[in-house]
Design a protein around this motif. Structure first.
Motif, PDB file in Angstrom:
ATOM      1  N   THR A   1     -20.346  -4.287  48.026  1.00  0.00           N
ATOM      2  CA  THR A   1     -20.324  -3.268  47.139  1.00  0.00           C
ATOM      3  C   THR A   1     -19.111  -2.475  47.324  1.00  0.00           C
ATOM      4  O   THR A   1     -18.592  -1.722  46.656  1.00  0.00           O
ATOM      5  CB  THR A   1     -21.810  -2.448  47.365  1.00  0.00           C
ATOM      6  N   THR A   2     -18.892  -2.127  48.624  1.00  0.00           N
ATOM      7  CA  THR A   2     -17.651  -1.544  49.271  1.00  0.00           C
ATOM      8  C   THR A   2     -16.518  -1.914  48.595  1.00  0.00           C
ATOM      9  O   THR A   2     -15.627  -1.445  48.065  1.00  0.00           O
ATOM     10  CB  THR A   2     -17.779  -1.424  50.671  1.00  0.00           C
ATOM     11  N   LEU A   3     -16.288  -3.246  48.716  1.00  0.00           N
ATOM     12  CA  LEU A   3     -15.040  -3.926  48.436  1.00  0.00           C
ATOM     13  C   LEU A   3     -14.929  -3.679  46.749  1.00  0.00           C
ATOM     14  O   LEU A   3     -13.856  -3.655  46.385  1.00  0.00           O
ATOM     15  CB  LEU A   3     -15.356  -5.583  48.432  1.00  0.00           C
ATOM     16  N   ILE A   4     -16.022  -3.840  45.975  1.00  0.00           N
ATOM     17  CA  ILE A   4     -16.052  -3.549  44.534  1.00  0.00           C
ATOM     18  C   ILE A   4     -15.499  -2.220  44.194  1.00  0.00           C
ATOM     19  O   ILE A   4     -14.648  -2.006  43.354  1.00  0.00           O
ATOM     20  CB  ILE A   4     -17.363  -3.868  43.950  1.00  0.00           C
ATOM     21  N   ASP A   5     -15.941  -1.398  45.014  1.00  0.00           N
ATOM     22  CA  ASP A   5     -15.413   0.113  44.793  1.00  0.00           C
ATOM     23  C   ASP A   5     -13.858   0.173  45.118  1.00  0.00           C
ATOM     24  O   ASP A   5     -13.230   0.856  44.439  1.00  0.00           O
ATOM     25  CB  ASP A   5     -16.322   0.943  45.810  1.00  0.00           C
ATOM     26  N   TYR A   6     -13.687  -0.674  46.263  1.00  0.00           N
ATOM     27  CA  TYR A   6     -12.169  -0.328  46.803  1.00  0.00           C
ATOM     28  C   TYR A   6     -11.375  -0.852  45.603  1.00  0.00           C
ATOM     29  O   TYR A   6     -10.203  -0.467  45.269  1.00  0.00           O
ATOM     30  CB  TYR A   6     -11.767  -1.290  47.766  1.00  0.00           C
ATOM     31  N   GLN A   7     -11.684  -2.239  45.192  1.00  0.00           N
ATOM     32  CA  GLN A   7     -11.163  -2.676  44.072  1.00  0.00           C
ATOM     33  C   GLN A   7     -10.774  -1.997  42.730  1.00  0.00           C
ATOM     34  O   GLN A   7      -9.631  -1.857  42.121  1.00  0.00           O
ATOM     35  CB  GLN A   7     -11.606  -4.070  43.724  1.00  0.00           C
ATOM     36  N   SER A   8     -11.846  -1.221  42.346  1.00  0.00           N
ATOM     37  CA  SER A   8     -12.082  -0.629  41.010  1.00  0.00           C
ATOM     38  C   SER A   8     -10.983   0.626  41.129  1.00  0.00           C
ATOM     39  O   SER A   8      -9.956   0.766  40.412  1.00  0.00           O
ATOM     40  CB  SER A   8     -13.332   0.042  40.895  1.00  0.00           C
ATOM     41  N   LYS A   9     -11.058   1.283  42.412  1.00  0.00           N
ATOM     42  CA  LYS A   9     -10.003   2.491  42.610  1.00  0.00           C
ATOM     43  C   LYS A   9      -8.684   2.362  42.839  1.00  0.00           C
ATOM     44  O   LYS A   9      -7.794   2.834  42.421  1.00  0.00           O
ATOM     45  CB  LYS A   9     -10.836   3.566  43.763  1.00  0.00           C
ATOM     46  N   VAL A  10      -8.611   1.197  43.460  1.00  0.00           N
ATOM     47  CA  VAL A  10      -7.063   0.781  43.898  1.00  0.00           C
ATOM     48  C   VAL A  10      -6.280   0.351  42.660  1.00  0.00           C
ATOM     49  O   VAL A  10      -5.220   0.886  42.485  1.00  0.00           O
ATOM     50  CB  VAL A  10      -7.013  -0.281  44.996  1.00  0.00           C
ATOM     51  N   ARG A  11      -7.125  -0.517  41.868  1.00  0.00           N
ATOM     52  CA  ARG A  11      -6.253  -0.975  40.555  1.00  0.00           C
ATOM     53  C   ARG A  11      -6.376   0.151  39.521  1.00  0.00           C
ATOM     54  O   ARG A  11      -5.352   0.327  38.725  1.00  0.00           O
ATOM     55  CB  ARG A  11      -7.119  -2.264  39.969  1.00  0.00           C
ATOM     56  N   ARG A  12      -7.262   1.053  39.355  1.00  0.00           N
ATOM     57  CA  ARG A  12      -7.345   2.245  38.525  1.00  0.00           C
ATOM     58  C   ARG A  12      -6.440   3.214  38.778  1.00  0.00           C
ATOM     59  O   ARG A  12      -5.823   3.802  38.123  1.00  0.00           O
ATOM     60  CB  ARG A  12      -8.745   2.612  38.289  1.00  0.00           C
ATOM     61  N   HIS A  13      -6.347   3.730  40.022  1.00  0.00           N
ATOM     62  CA  HIS A  13      -5.438   4.817  40.418  1.00  0.00           C
ATOM     63  C   HIS A  13      -4.309   4.649  41.267  1.00  0.00           C
ATOM     64  O   HIS A  13      -3.672   5.565  41.251  1.00  0.00           O
ATOM     65  CB  HIS A  13      -6.529   5.869  41.227  1.00  0.00           C
ATOM     66  N   ILE A  14      -4.133   3.404  41.752  1.00  0.00           N
ATOM     67  CA  ILE A  14      -3.028   3.482  42.568  1.00  0.00           C
ATOM     68  C   ILE A  14      -1.994   2.374  42.016  1.00  0.00           C
ATOM     69  O   ILE A  14      -0.795   2.622  41.695  1.00  0.00           O
ATOM     70  CB  ILE A  14      -3.388   2.633  43.871  1.00  0.00           C
ATOM     71  N   ILE A  15      -2.408   1.156  41.693  1.00  0.00           N
ATOM     72  CA  ILE A  15      -1.691   0.209  40.906  1.00  0.00           C
ATOM     73  C   ILE A  15      -1.158   0.295  39.633  1.00  0.00           C
ATOM     74  O   ILE A  15      -0.136   0.330  39.252  1.00  0.00           O
ATOM     75  CB  ILE A  15      -2.351  -1.182  41.036  1.00  0.00           C
ATOM     76  N   SER A  16      -2.071   1.313  38.841  1.00  0.00           N
ATOM     77  CA  SER A  16      -1.781   1.439  37.483  1.00  0.00           C
ATOM     78  C   SER A  16      -0.622   2.709  37.540  1.00  0.00           C
ATOM     79  O   SER A  16       0.134   2.704  36.750  1.00  0.00           O
ATOM     80  CB  SER A  16      -3.076   2.038  36.821  1.00  0.00           C
ATOM     81  N   GLN A  17      -0.462   3.461  38.724  1.00  0.00           N
ATOM     82  CA  GLN A  17       0.456   4.438  38.745  1.00  0.00           C
ATOM     83  C   GLN A  17       1.683   3.943  39.494  1.00  0.00           C
ATOM     84  O   GLN A  17       3.031   4.397  38.939  1.00  0.00           O
ATOM     85  CB  GLN A  17      -0.081   5.516  39.549  1.00  0.00           C
ATOM     86  N   LEU A  18       1.570   3.169  40.491  1.00  0.00           N
ATOM     87  CA  LEU A  18       2.896   2.826  41.414  1.00  0.00           C
ATOM     88  C   LEU A  18       3.087   1.621  41.437  1.00  0.00           C
ATOM     89  O   LEU A  18       3.927   0.959  42.458  1.00  0.00           O
ATOM     90  CB  LEU A  18       2.671   3.530  42.797  1.00  0.00           C
TER      91      LEU A  18
END
Length: 406
Positions: A85-102
């Motif tokens: 569940t923690t990994l799913i949360d990481y994946q969502s936030k990393v892709r939505r807020h980090i990868i999408s920007q930089l």
């Protein structure tokens, strides 16, 4: 800078215009040989080291992965260290807020300014989401720094202070609101049972949706349920795991009479292993849970929105749903709730009611499944502070005892 002469390379010498120089060659990042000169071996050595450091920095930049490439690698590394569940949360936030920007930027090219600009898109999220994205930035770039993927960590001075929208105070439902809510869903299963488990057992959403009948002990002398599993979804598919949020989440909760009667009726007609199940007897998907809760939302009065295509364009419309009226699109729906409610609010109401009933903080912490007593005590204090008459009486009793001692 003092250099140990015994460690200096034996440079060759060359005479230029009558002066003798030490000389060596370095290969640039482009593969060209460039000569370096020095009047002494120490001077030439320092020049050589500075040139090599500069070349290494250039080569590191050329070999550097993009932010997207390194983030995906980092997520894979985390998959063996954190809960699903923690990994799913990481994946969502990393892709939505980090990868999408930089995502397309080289890791070595990312600066603190780049990250702070990227965080602007998260500033309208809750303070907790904002802070968690900051933590992820720090973890990712710290990992890259330790693995020598980058030579400087741009997140060193990055802070979450003051970022995001402060969380609104969680307000428990009143007794009257609980009655209205239960009346609104009394003929709708499994929504009714979900609400009952939230209000009278204080389970988290993921605990309710993972609850199976082998953990509901209706025939015990003192009926109870046991929290042993958690629910989450991956690509809308339900996943049931015995890895709970914390070790404190694993607990036994006594059943009040109203919840005992509710579960007894549900079990009598159930053909599933799960207390809350879909038509196939399987745990709910995320989409099915949204439908379960939509039944409540559609019966809530207040401002509502809907979309309609007009001349091929999707147009948003707003209207005011008035208490007691029927929905214009569905005569079976009556706006019977004059307050908004969330799934977590059911749990918060349960905890608050325990405190109102005089249950001691340690027992409340256990029944709520809180890993830290501070979480419980914060709620405990707020509940008590909202009962000034009781606080005054307690203080008066305390002062009377002091007077008696004097």
């Amino acid at each position: 800078m003092t250099v140990n002469r015994r460690r200096l390379p034996r440079y060759k010498t060359v005479t230029i215009h009558g002066d003798t120089y030490y000389r060596t060659y370095v290969e640039t990042a482009e593969g060209k040989k460039v000569a370096l000169y020095g009047k002494s071996r120490e001077v030439l050595y320092e020049k050589e080291q500075a040139a090599l450091d500069h070349i290494d920095s250039i080569l590191l930049g050329k070999k550097s992965p993009t932010v997207k490439e390194y983030c995906e690698k980092w997520l894979i590394m985390q998959s063996v260290q954190v809960r699903p569940t923690t990994l799913i949360d990481y994946q969502s936030k990393v892709r939505r807020h980090i990868i999408s920007q930089l995502g397309d930027k080289k890791m070595t090219d990312v600066t603190l300014d780049d990250i702070q600009l990227a965080m602007v898109s998260v500033s309208d999220k809750s303070a907790s989401v904002y802070k968690s994205v900051i933590v992820l930035y720090k973890q990712i770039f710290q990992s890259a720094y330790h693995s020598k993927t980058i030579d400087k960590n741009p997140t060193f001075y990055l802070t979450a202070k003051g970022g995001g929208v402060p969380q609104k105070e969680r307000i428990p439902l009143t007794d009257e609101q609980c009655e209205k809510l239960l009346d609104a869903v009394k003929d709708r299963e499994p929504t009714f049972t979900f609400v009952m488990l939230g209000l009278y057992a204080g389970l988290r959403r993921e605990e309710i949706l993972a609850l199976q009948w082998d953990c509901v002990f209706l025939n015990a002398d003192a009926p109870y349920l046991s929290v042993q599993r958690a629910w989450h979804t991956e690509n809308n598919h339900p996943v049931i795991t015995d890895e709970l949020k914390t070790t404190a989440s694993r607990r036994n909760i006594p059943l009040p009479d109203c919840l005992f009667e509710c579960l007894s009726k549900v079990k009598e007609h159930s053909t599933s292993d799960f207390v809350i199940a879909n038509d196939k007897g399987e745990p709910l998907t995320y989409g099915q849970f949204k439908l379960l809760w939509k039944y409540i939302d559609t019966r809530t009065a207040g401002e509502k929105h809907y979309f309609k295509y007009e001349n091929g364009v999707r147009v948003k419309h707003t209207f005011e749903a008035k208490l007691g009226e029927k929905a214009g699109h569905n005569g079976h729906v009556v706006y019977s709730l004059d307050f908004k409610v969330t799934a977590h609010q059911l749990r918060h109401t349960y905890i608050t009611n325990l405190i109102h009933a005089g249950v001691d903080p340690k027992t409340v912490q256990y029944l709520a499944g809180h890993s830290r007593s501070k979480i419980t005590m914060d709620i405990y204090a707020k509940v008590k502070y909202h009962q000034p008459d009781q606080v005054i009486n307690q203080l008066a009793d305390a002062f009377d005892e002091w007077d008696d001692e004097d």
